[in-house]
Design an enzyme around this catalytic site. Structure first.
Site, mmCIF file in Angstrom:
data_model
loop_
_atom_site.group_PDB
_atom_site.id
_atom_site.type_symbol
_atom_site.label_atom_id
_atom_site.label_comp_id
_atom_site.label_asym_id
_atom_site.label_seq_id
_atom_site.Cartn_x
_atom_site.Cartn_y
_atom_site.Cartn_z
ATOM 1 N N SER A 130 -3.009 4.392 2.785
ATOM 2 C CA SER A 130 -1.807 4.442 3.616
ATOM 3 C C SER A 130 -2.034 3.779 4.965
ATOM 4 C CB SER A 130 -1.391 5.892 3.840
ATOM 5 O OG SER A 130 -0.282 5.923 4.704
ATOM 6 N N LYS A 185 -1.604 11.423 -1.943
ATOM 7 C CA LYS A 185 -0.897 10.284 -1.332
ATOM 8 C C LYS A 185 0.615 10.436 -1.525
ATOM 9 C CE LYS A 185 -0.022 6.212 0.485
ATOM 10 N NZ LYS A 185 0.882 5.372 -0.101
ATOM 11 N N ASN A 189 3.495 10.712 1.335
ATOM 12 C CA ASN A 189 4.715 9.905 1.442
ATOM 13 C C ASN A 189 5.954 10.795 1.558
ATOM 14 O OD1 ASN A 189 2.900 7.853 0.967
ATOM 15 N ND2 ASN A 189 4.278 6.702 -0.345
HETATM 16 P P1 NBP Z 1 2.842 -5.862 -4.168
HETATM 17 O O1 NBP Z 1 3.129 -4.454 -4.551
HETATM 18 O O2 NBP Z 1 3.945 -6.727 -3.721
HETATM 19 O O3 NBP Z 1 2.077 -6.567 -5.394
HETATM 20 C C1 NBP Z 1 1.682 -7.899 -5.280
HETATM 21 C C2 NBP Z 1 0.524 -8.187 -6.183
HETATM 22 O O4 NBP Z 1 0.839 -7.769 -7.528
HETATM 23 C C3 NBP Z 1 0.231 -9.661 -6.255
HETATM 24 O O5 NBP Z 1 -1.144 -9.823 -6.379
HETATM 25 C C4 NBP Z 1 0.954 -10.081 -7.505
HETATM 26 O O6 NBP Z 1 0.433 -11.254 -8.087
HETATM 27 C C5 NBP Z 1 0.687 -8.910 -8.389
HETATM 28 N N1 NBP Z 1 1.586 -8.856 -9.535
HETATM 29 C C6 NBP Z 1 2.905 -8.585 -9.613
HETATM 30 BR BR1 NBP Z 1 3.978 -8.243 -8.189
HETATM 31 N N2 NBP Z 1 3.392 -8.622 -10.849
HETATM 32 C C7 NBP Z 1 2.335 -8.933 -11.613
HETATM 33 C C8 NBP Z 1 2.174 -9.094 -13.001
HETATM 34 N N3 NBP Z 1 3.194 -8.928 -13.838
HETATM 35 N N4 NBP Z 1 0.945 -9.402 -13.448
HETATM 36 C C9 NBP Z 1 -0.085 -9.551 -12.620
HETATM 37 N N5 NBP Z 1 0.004 -9.398 -11.280
HETATM 38 C C10 NBP Z 1 1.201 -9.089 -10.782
HETATM 39 O O7 NBP Z 1 1.681 -5.910 -3.056
HETATM 40 P P2 NBP Z 1 1.395 -4.992 -1.791
HETATM 41 O O8 NBP Z 1 2.616 -4.766 -0.978
HETATM 42 O O9 NBP Z 1 0.209 -5.610 -1.141
HETATM 43 O O10 NBP Z 1 0.971 -3.601 -2.425
HETATM 44 C C11 NBP Z 1 -0.118 -3.442 -3.320
HETATM 45 C C12 NBP Z 1 -0.153 -1.989 -3.764
HETATM 46 O O11 NBP Z 1 -0.365 -1.156 -2.606
HETATM 47 C C13 NBP Z 1 1.139 -1.502 -4.396
HETATM 48 O O12 NBP Z 1 0.862 -0.547 -5.369
HETATM 49 C C14 NBP Z 1 1.856 -0.833 -3.242
HETATM 50 O O13 NBP Z 1 2.765 0.160 -3.672
HETATM 51 C C15 NBP Z 1 0.694 -0.222 -2.476
HETATM 52 N N6 NBP Z 1 0.936 -0.004 -1.043
HETATM 53 C C16 NBP Z 1 1.645 -0.909 -0.316
HETATM 54 C C17 NBP Z 1 1.858 -0.679 1.027
HETATM 55 C C18 NBP Z 1 2.624 -1.674 1.864
HETATM 56 O O14 NBP Z 1 2.853 -1.374 3.042
HETATM 57 N N7 NBP Z 1 2.982 -2.830 1.344
HETATM 58 C C19 NBP Z 1 1.317 0.454 1.640
HETATM 59 C C20 NBP Z 1 0.560 1.336 0.873
HETATM 60 C C21 NBP Z 1 0.375 1.100 -0.465
HETATM 61 P P3 NBP Z 1 1.137 -12.684 -7.839
HETATM 62 O O15 NBP Z 1 0.759 -13.100 -6.473
HETATM 63 O O16 NBP Z 1 0.563 -13.539 -8.894
HETATM 64 O O17 NBP Z 1 2.625 -12.455 -7.975
#
Ligand code: NBP
Length: 484
Positions: A130, A185, A189
């Site tokens: 987080s 976690k 949230n």
């Molecule tokens: P995203 O949740 O937006 O995921 C992006 C990643 O997932 C990229 O590497 C993308 O690859 C890959 N991906 C997707 Br989308 N679809 C795919 C598929 N069908 N096959 C393979 N790869 C795939 O990224 P994030 O915001 O960095 O979050 C990552 C994790 O951390 C998530 O579970 C999120 O809930 C969690 N989280 C996020 C935050 C936040 O503030 N953003 C905070 C805490 C936790 P590509 O580049 O090839 O599309």
């Protein structure tokens, strides 16, 4: 390449990239991979330039570049994508290797993955992370759970990158087996949802009821930063309230009043219902977002009912202090309910979660970080068996001190027509929880009347059940199957 990587990270979106840079800062050699491999080069030539970060262009390449036992962290979209990556990784891993899922996975998925991978000799960790982009880069709150054998191998990395308290303690420690980390976690949230809604209720009451000006509102939240409410969410609220648009007016007033959600608050509410825990405040906060999303319906209904908000008369300063106390007391109830849910899950799954430690994990790095969490930790350290946080002397003192102002604020909000679902649910919960007798005697009589569900009597020992033929027309047989 002479030296192999300490850990591989899959997923180069905002969280993955920042966690990798954080790991690199702490002296770990990271191998970075992404499904769309052009992003690996973009990262290496961009933010990762000049670092020790290594790129990988296939899962085989990634596995070959890692020290054994291999540690591979997934920072990809939660859900099916995690399972797809696990399946694709398996042919390249060996017995004893470790997969860490750092995304927002639903804990039953983590329970399932830990077990399925254990059978294959792979050690799986599901960890909550987080703090968003900023936290990932400079110190997130990290909540790991899963296969305990893996913890010793990933502990230096996860504790190394985690946020630290003023005393230098990492906001990362082992939560428990299976999906315990992701469960904690999820509740985190949910608490975040509750805290945000509480702040919004205070804001609306003071702005539209008491009639504080923009400057007065901003000053109020800035003052609250110096009190027990001191927290990241109060900090950013003060900043948001002060932020001016290009025309000099407050930007916040121009933002459409519909809130989005991604589901973790809803999961928390669903679990509370499943476990039978009265998580009223967080669940109300999820519903408040649902109501906010009905913008068109609300506009139409406001016209139909000629809805206006009544003015809250009286000394502004007195109301501000009353709202501050109501907010703080409601927040205590929210955390008390959240910890009740964590306790229930921990006992149900034998996770053996340390509640004081859980508060410590949230003390820094995450969105709900606050001074208040230090007091929660103290409360659970003093009494690990504390069932209701509000019974701890410190929190009980605050609740008692806030009580009359809290009631006044909630009553006035009802009178003025200002919705206050969370603060109202908080005091209602406390009133119920502190009632030695509730009207459930009548409820149980109703159940027995129409469904022969039986009841216990106050003049007989617990565990003895009675059924009455209320109408003289029914039989004397109690129901074992008809549940309402
Ligand atoms: P995203 O949740 O937006 O995921 C992006 C990643 O997932 C990229 O590497 C993308 O690859 C890959 N991906 C997707 Br989308 N679809 C795919 C598929 N069908 N096959 C393979 N790869 C795939 O990224 P994030 O915001 O960095 O979050 C990552 C994790 O951390 C998530 O579970 C999120 O809930 C969690 N989280 C996020 C935050 C936040 O503030 N953003 C905070 C805490 C936790 P590509 O580049 O090839 O599309």
């Amino acid at each position: 390449m002479s030296q192999k990587g300490d850990i591989g990270v899959i997923g180069l979106a905002v969280m993955g990239q920042n966690l990798i840079l954080n790991m690199n800062d702490h002296g770990f050699k990271v191998v970075a991979y992404n499904r769309t491999t052009s992003k690996v080069d973009e990262f290496l030539q961009g933010a990762a330039q000049g670092t020790n970060i290594i790129g990988a262009y296939s899962l085989e390449d990634l596995a070959s570049k890692l020290e054994k036992p291999r540690k591979v962290m997934l920072m990809v979209r939660a859900g099916e994508v995690v399972d797809q990556f696990i399946d694709a990784l398996l042919p390249h891993l060996e017995e004893g290797d470790i997969i860490i899922d750092g995304g927002n996975s639903n804990y039953p998925d983590t329970n399932r993955r830990v077990e399925a991978l254990r059978e294959k000799g792979i050690r799986f960790i599901g960890t909550g992370v987080s703090g968003g982009e900023e936290g990932a880069r400079h110190g997130p709150s990290v909540m790991p759970g899963g296969n305990e054998e893996a913890w010793q191998f990933v502990k230096p990395i996860l504790q190394g990158i985690a946020a630290k308290t003023e005393q230098g303690e990492p906001c990362c420690d082992w939560v428990g087996k299976d999906g315990a980390g992701h469960f904690v976690k999820m509740v985190h949230n949910g608490i975040e949802y509750g805290d945000m809604q509480l702040i919004c209720e205070a804001y609306q009451f003071l702005k539209e009821g008491v009639g504080l000006s923009d400057d007065e509102l901003e000053a109020t939240f800035n003052e609250w930063r110096k009190t027990e409410l001191d927290s990241y969410l109060i900090d950013i609220t003060a900043d948001i309230l002060g932020y001016k648009d290009t025309d000099g007016t407050r930007l916040v007033d121009k933002i459409l009043d519909t809130a989005g959600q991604k589901g973790t608050g809803k999961w928390t509410g669903i679990n509370a219902l499943d476990f039978g825990i009265p998580l009223t405040l967080i669940t109300e906060s999820v519903f408040a977002r649902c109501v906010s999303a009905f913008k068109d319906q609300r506009v139409a209904a406001s016209q139909l009912f000629h809805k206006t908000i009544g003015k809250v008369e009286g000394d502004k300063k007195v109301w501000i202090e009353a709202v501050r106390k109501a907010l703080l007391a409601s927040k205590i109830i929210s955390y008390a309910q959240g910890f009740m849910l964590i306790r229930e899950a921990s006992e149900n799954f034998n996770w053996n979660i340390n509640y004081g430690n859980t508060a410590l994990l949230w003390r820094e790095g995450c969105i709900i970080r606050s001074r208040f969490l230090g007091n929660i930790r103290d409360a659970y350290e003093a009494n690990p068996d504390l069932i209701f946080l509000g019974s701890d002397a410190y929190f009980k003192g605050i609740l008692e001190n806030a009580m009359s102002d809290w009631r006044k604020v909630v009553a006035k909000s009802v009178e003025a027509g200002i919705p206050m679902p969370c603060m109202a649910s908080a005091i209602t919960f406390l009133d119920g929880y502190t009632s030695a007798r509730l009207p459930a005697n009548l409820l149980q009589a109703q159940r027995d009347y129409f469904g022969a569900h039986t009841y216990e009597r106050t003049d007989k020992p617990r565990g003895e059940f009675f059924h009455t033929n209320w109408t003289g027309r029914g039989g004397n047989t109690a129901s074992t199957t008809y549940d309402v």
